[in-house]
Design a protein around this motif. Structure first.
Motif, short mmCIF file in Angstrom:
data_model
loop_
_atom_site.label_atom_id
_atom_site.label_comp_id
_atom_site.label_asym_id
_atom_site.label_seq_id
_atom_site.Cartn_x
_atom_site.Cartn_y
_atom_site.Cartn_z
N ASP A 1 6.40 62.52 2.59
CA ASP A 1 5.82 63.99 2.63
C ASP A 1 6.41 65.30 2.47
O ASP A 1 5.84 66.31 2.34
CB ASP A 1 4.62 64.08 3.67
N ASP B 1 11.19 65.13 -5.82
CA ASP B 1 10.45 65.04 -7.19
C ASP B 1 11.54 65.06 -8.20
O ASP B 1 12.33 66.09 -8.16
CB ASP B 1 9.45 66.20 -7.13
N ARG C 1 2.83 76.74 -7.64
CA ARG C 1 2.72 75.38 -6.85
C ARG C 1 1.30 75.59 -6.11
O ARG C 1 1.02 76.54 -5.73
CB ARG C 1 4.03 75.15 -5.94
N PRO D 1 5.58 65.39 -9.42
CA PRO D 1 5.10 65.01 -8.09
C PRO D 1 5.22 63.53 -7.74
O PRO D 1 4.06 62.85 -8.21
CB PRO D 1 3.88 65.75 -7.87
N ARG E 1 4.77 61.85 -5.05
CA ARG E 1 3.68 61.66 -3.95
C ARG E 1 2.26 61.61 -4.68
O ARG E 1 1.38 60.80 -4.18
CB ARG E 1 3.86 62.23 -3.00
N GLY E 2 2.14 62.86 -5.42
CA GLY E 2 0.80 62.87 -6.15
C GLY E 2 0.57 61.85 -7.19
O GLY E 2 -0.52 61.55 -7.32
N LEU E 3 1.38 61.16 -7.45
CA LEU E 3 1.13 60.04 -8.47
C LEU E 3 1.39 58.78 -7.99
O LEU E 3 1.11 57.68 -8.57
CB LEU E 3 2.30 60.16 -9.69
N SER F 1 8.56 65.19 -1.47
CA SER F 1 7.71 65.29 -2.68
C SER F 1 6.43 65.97 -2.24
O SER F 1 5.93 65.95 -1.37
CB SER F 1 7.56 63.92 -2.90
N ASP F 2 6.13 66.87 -3.28
CA ASP F 2 4.72 67.54 -3.32
C ASP F 2 3.77 66.60 -4.03
O ASP F 2 3.89 65.49 -4.47
CB ASP F 2 4.90 68.73 -4.02
N SER F 3 2.24 66.85 -3.34
CA SER F 3 0.94 66.32 -4.11
C SER F 3 0.82 66.79 -5.50
O SER F 3 -0.07 66.33 -6.16
CB SER F 3 0.17 66.70 -3.06
N GLY F 4 1.24 67.86 -5.74
CA GLY F 4 0.76 68.75 -7.37
C GLY F 4 2.19 69.14 -7.95
O GLY F 4 3.31 69.06 -7.44
#
Length: 546
Positions: free
Chosen positions: A71, A30, A104, A59, A61-63, A74-77
């Motif tokens: 996974d 990220d 987080r 993030p 992955r969150g985007l 990168s975070d989801s948030g």
């Protein structure tokens, strides 16, 4: 100050567990953005400085990004970390203490596992670092410790417990390239681990970080603190001392030999005074003319080396050898008598005994109680013959006959001359023999001197040619009537004066050496040498007088 970074995971290895395994490809993390405000002090300049700021992670992955994003990278948030930094630089020691709170969203890593050891969430982060830093080289190297503990994320979170706390120790090196790019290399180990904390990792960072060049400072310096600024000081690193050099500003008066005596006062400016300076000559060592280690002031023999065996009674002197025979006086049983060519083996420094004083020592003398002459025949060595050595004299007991009024040697002289040559051959210590010719005072003196000189030369020629004696051992001279040994007013006295003598001149003798007996040497019939009876009559009388 604004910052931004993009992490990339080049290699990841680990043991699969709970449905989680290491990524097999390069992964992008990220992106991180930061905003920092300096509260006081100047980082990398002040001993203490404080800054406040925050980092935020976008993030991927969150985007919805999937290519090159895993996974685990990168975070989801969104994440945000407000942080306070206290640090400074002093005496090339760079230090820092950090504290912050990262928000987080809670998440669990793995499938079919409970919260313990697998849950992450909001956490408190603490850090400490210390490093050796050189701002001129733009280099820093040292260790860093980072700790974090989960405080929010699920009902079962236990802050500062083992399963919710991470500790990582790192060692890093930072170098600024060309005042433009910051290169960082580091590595470390995870000691306590929450999810995502590696067992070990190696980090490489390259960042755009302009490093302002320090403006050149023109500072008037006085490095040696002697009151003379370096710009004017001829010796900027040496204090001018109590006696400055009037010819060189800022310099002390020289002491070239570094003996504590300044050159203007030093009588020996290029030679150190040493541990024993000369009280009469400032800056000079006491003399040692003979170089034997005993200073002249105490040396009783200042011009003679004390040698390998110094005299215990006379400091600086060698042990004496009064007779100069090579045997030192303490060992010499005859210290005032040279041991000669034949030393006594039983008495160091003494000559072998010679009871009859004929130069043939008793152990080699066939007639030790009767004076004789040296001979190469052991049975005749030291026994009487036509030649006798006595009291340092080479004596002939028969005359040398010459033709009347000539320098021709008669055959009847062969035995005595042979005896002389044999004695010389047996006496190599006799290095030089003088053959002298003499006459009485009848006739003209000049004629007599010439005749005696020619006859002496004839004897030398005979000894060389027929006697086998080396030429460099012989000399000759005629004295005519100049050296009488008897009264020329009588026939007997004149007969004694007409003679040939053999004088040893090397080695020098203790007294005038003359031969015996030359009184019976025949003299040729001649107007200036005749006693009126004819040569034959005189020869007969000579034989009867022997």
């Amino acid at each position: 100050m604004l910052t931004g970074s993009l992490p990339i995971t080049w290699l990841e290895r680990g043991t699969p567990a709970a449905g989680v395994s290491a990524s097999a490809q390069v992964s992008v993390g990220d992106p991180r953005l930061g905003l920092w405000v300096r509260l006081f002090g100047q980082p990398y300049r002040s001993a203490i400085a404080m800054s406040l700021g925050a980092n935020a992670w976008i993030p991927l992955r969150g985007l919805g990004a999937t290519d090159g994003v895993s996974d685990k990278s990168s975070d989801s948030g969104f994440r945000i970390l407000p942080k306070l930094v206290l640090g400074g630089l002093s005496h090339r020691v760079l230090w820092s203490l950090t504290g912050g709170f990262m928000y987080r969203p809670a998440a669990r890593l793995g499938v079919g596992v409970d919260d313990s050891g697998s849950t992450i969430g909001s956490e408190v982060q603490l850090g400490a670092a210390i490093a050796y830093a050189d701002t001129h080289l733009r280099l820093a190297v040292g260790p860093e410790l980072v700790a974090s503990t989960v405080v929010l994320g699920s009902a079962n979170v236990k802050p500062f417990s083992r399963d919710y706390t991470s500790v990582e120790a790192l060692l890093g090196l930072h170098y600024n390239i060309a005042h433009l790019l910051q290169l960082g290399i580091g590595g470390g180990l995870g000691l306590l681990r929450t999810p995502g904390t590696p067992d070990g990792r190696v980090l490489l960072r390259l960042a755009y970080a302009p490093w302002p060049k320090e403006p050149a400072k023109v500072v008037e310096q006085d490095r040696d603190r002697d009151g003379i600024l370096d710009a004017d000081d001829r010796c900027p690193d040496v204090h001018k001392g109590e006696r400055p050099d009037p010819e060189r500003v800022g310099c002390p008066i020289a002491d070239r030999d570094a003996d504590g005596f300044l050159d203007p006062d030093d009588r020996c400016p290029d030679v150190a005074a040493g541990p024993h300076p000369d009280p009469q000559r400032p800056g000079c060592p006491q003399g040692d003319r003979d170089g034997d280690g005993v200073l002249d002031a105490a040396d009783l023999c200042p011009d003679t080396d004390k040698g390998p065996r110094p005299d215990a009674q006379r400091l600086g002197c060698p042990t004496g050898d009064r007779d100069r025979d090579g045997v030192l006086d303490p060992d010499d049983q005859c210290p005032d008598l040279h041991h000669g060519p034949k030393p006594d083996p039983q008495k160091p420094g003494c000559p072998a005994k010679d009871r009859d004083h004929d130069t043939v020592v008793d152990p080699e003398d066939a007639c030790p109680d009767q004076a004789g002459a040296p001979s190469r025949d052991p049975k005749k060595n030291g026994c009487p013959s036509l030649v006798v050595v006595s009291d340092g004299k080479l004596q002939i007991l028969a005359p040398v006959f010459f033709a009347t009024n000539k320098d021709v040697i008669l055959a009847k002289s062969t035995p005595v001359l042979t005896a002389v040559s044999e004695a010389l051959k047996a006496s190599p210590e006799i290095k030089k023999l003088m053959v002298e010719g003499h006459t009485d005072d009848r006739g003209k003196s000049a004629y007599n001197r010439d005749l005696s000189d020619r006859r002496a030369r004839s004897v030398v020629k005979w000894l060389i040619g027929q006697g086998g004696i080396a030429q460099d051992r012989l000399q000759s001279k005629g004295y005519g009537p100049d050296r009488p040994i008897a009264d020329n007013k009588t026939a007997t006295g004149r007969e004694k004066n007409r003679r040939v003598e053999f004088v040893i001149i090397d080695p020098p003798q203790s007294s005038s050496v003359r031969t015996l007996d030359a009184a019976s040497v025949a003299v040729p019939d001649s107007p200036d040498q005749s006693d009126g009876n004819g040569g034959k009559k005189r020869q007969k009388r000579s034989k009867s007088s022997k």
